[in-house]
Write a protein that holds these residues in place. Structure first.
Motif, PDB file in Angstrom:
ATOM      1  N   ALA A 278       0.791  -1.149   0.050  1.00 51.49           N
ATOM      2  CA  ALA A 278      -0.176   0.081  -0.055  1.00 51.49           C
ATOM      3  C   ALA A 278       0.862   1.371   0.111  1.00 51.49           C
ATOM      4  O   ALA A 278       0.441   2.330  -0.397  1.00 51.49           O
ATOM      5  CB  ALA A 278      -0.856   0.099   1.248  1.00 51.49           C
ATOM      6  N   GLU A 283       3.266   3.642  -8.075  1.00 49.17           N
ATOM      7  CA  GLU A 283       1.776   4.055  -7.816  1.00 49.17           C
ATOM      8  C   GLU A 283       0.777   3.066  -8.274  1.00 49.17           C
ATOM      9  O   GLU A 283      -0.486   3.098  -7.662  1.00 49.17           O
ATOM     10  CB  GLU A 283       1.466   5.383  -8.597  1.00 49.17           C
ATOM     11  N   ARG A 284       1.057   2.472  -9.087  1.00 42.45           N
ATOM     12  CA  ARG A 284       0.127   1.307  -9.630  1.00 42.45           C
ATOM     13  C   ARG A 284      -0.137   0.268  -8.671  1.00 42.45           C
ATOM     14  O   ARG A 284      -1.119  -0.225  -8.429  1.00 42.45           O
ATOM     15  CB  ARG A 284       0.366   0.713 -11.083  1.00 42.45           C
ATOM     16  N   ARG A 287      -1.923   1.665  -5.442  1.00 46.04           N
ATOM     17  CA  ARG A 287      -3.186   1.713  -5.769  1.00 46.04           C
ATOM     18  C   ARG A 287      -3.893   0.521  -5.506  1.00 46.04           C
ATOM     19  O   ARG A 287      -5.107   0.348  -4.968  1.00 46.04           O
ATOM     20  CB  ARG A 287      -3.407   2.552  -6.885  1.00 46.04           C
ATOM     21  N   ASN A 290      -4.235  -0.834  -2.153  1.00 41.65           N
ATOM     22  CA  ASN A 290      -5.095  -0.231  -1.210  1.00 41.65           C
ATOM     23  C   ASN A 290      -6.439  -0.357  -1.454  1.00 41.65           C
ATOM     24  O   ASN A 290      -7.362  -0.320  -0.532  1.00 41.65           O
ATOM     25  CB  ASN A 290      -4.799   1.529  -1.244  1.00 41.65           C
ATOM     26  N   SER A 291      -6.932  -0.804  -2.734  1.00 41.14           N
ATOM     27  CA  SER A 291      -8.198  -1.196  -3.067  1.00 41.14           C
ATOM     28  C   SER A 291      -8.879  -2.592  -2.500  1.00 41.14           C
ATOM     29  O   SER A 291      -9.732  -2.893  -2.565  1.00 41.14           O
ATOM     30  CB  SER A 291      -8.205  -1.340  -4.648  1.00 41.14           C
TER      31      SER A 291
END
Length: 293
Positions: A278, A283-284, A287, A290-291
């Motif tokens: 996380a 960044e991918r 992201r 975190n989802s």
């Protein structure tokens, strides 16, 4: 009523007069690759001593090379206008700069022997890749030829395109071709074979090979193997994918994360690696992690 001995003699005579399986070495012996094939084809097209019956029988051979040789000669005889149109037609450049044949009329099984002939004449450069790309779109006889070419082609880029095409092949050639690709000395070829397995309807029979590919020394191979295992929702691969969540390559981490989510999102949500992912530098990856939390 005809006596038994005469009946047997009659059938023996009839069978001996029937055309034998094509044995003309001009067709049944494999031709060498190269531009000299073009002249050989045209000579045989015009040679009446090679009959259409022999060509038809050779087109049923178990050897793809014999089938193709007979079919391209037959095609020039049966559909000369069609073959003349496509024999020299160039491929067009796409916006990406690659050569590609276009047109709905390409979905014609009769064109497969001709395009394969052009490929076997070794045009070189981007044209080789354009011919490999178009052959599956004909819907014709191409898959066994690609498997054969994968074993002899020295150019890594060409082998990679051949391996990628296995996603559209029938079961037997598909599995043989993808296994060849996964065992190739080139990481590029191994990666394309691993990627093809995810797209192929027969890729679920390569789960064990894809799990082994997760340990490949090349990041692209690991990423494509992880991706395909997720596409196939291979439950047996969940634990094998877990170490890749800490892979040094961001693409591998992302593919492993997404695939594990597809296989068992609830189990993935409990993994301790998610906390670090996380906050991943990519960044991918961050992201995606975190989802799932």
């Amino acid at each position: 009523m005809m006596p038994r001995t005469l009946l047997i003699s009659f059938f023996a005579l009839t069978l001996s007069a029937a055309p034998a399986l094509a044995s003309d070495a001009r067709i049944t012996a494999a031709w060498a690759t190269g531009p000299e094939r073009a002249e050989r084809v045209q000579l045989l097209v015009a040679d009446g001593s090679l009959t259409d019956i022999e060509l038809t029988q050779a087109m049923a051979s178990s050897d793809w090379r014999v089938r193709q040789q007979a079919a391209v000669v037959h095609g020039w005889r049966a559909t000369p206008e069609l073959y003349a149109d496509w024999a020299e037609r160039p491929a067009a450049r796409t916006r990406a700069g690659v050569l590609r044949f276009r047109g709905p009329e390409l979905a014609d099984t009769r064109l497969a022997p001709l395009f394969l002939e052009r490929l076997l004449e070794q045009p070189g450069g981007d044209m080789q890749q354009a011919l490999i790309e178009v052959l599956p779109r004909t819907g014709g006889d191409w898959a066994e030829a690609f498997v054969g070419l994968m074993q002899t082609e020295p150019d890594v880029r060409v082998r990679a395109v051949l391996a990628a095409s296995m996603s559209d092949a029938p079961k037997g050639p598909a599995l043989e071709g993808m296994r060849l690709g996964l065992a190739d000395s080139s990481a590029q070829v191994r990666g394309e074979a691993a990627r093809a397995a995810g797209w192929s309807e027969h890729g679920d029979q390569l789960i064990a090979e894809l799990i082994r590919a997760l340990g490949d020394s090349d990041a692209y191979v690991r990423a494509m193997a992880a991706r395909s295992l997720g596409t196939k929702r291979a439950a047996s691969a969940f634990d094998a994918l877990a170490p890749l969540l800490r892979d040094s390559d961001a693409e591998v981490r992302l593919r492993a994360l997404r695939s594990m989510a597809r296989i068992d999102a609830d189990a993935l949500a409990l993994r301790p690696e998610l906390a670090d992912l996380a906050q991943d530098a990519d960044e991918r990856v961050a992201r995606a992690a975190n989802s799932l939390r």
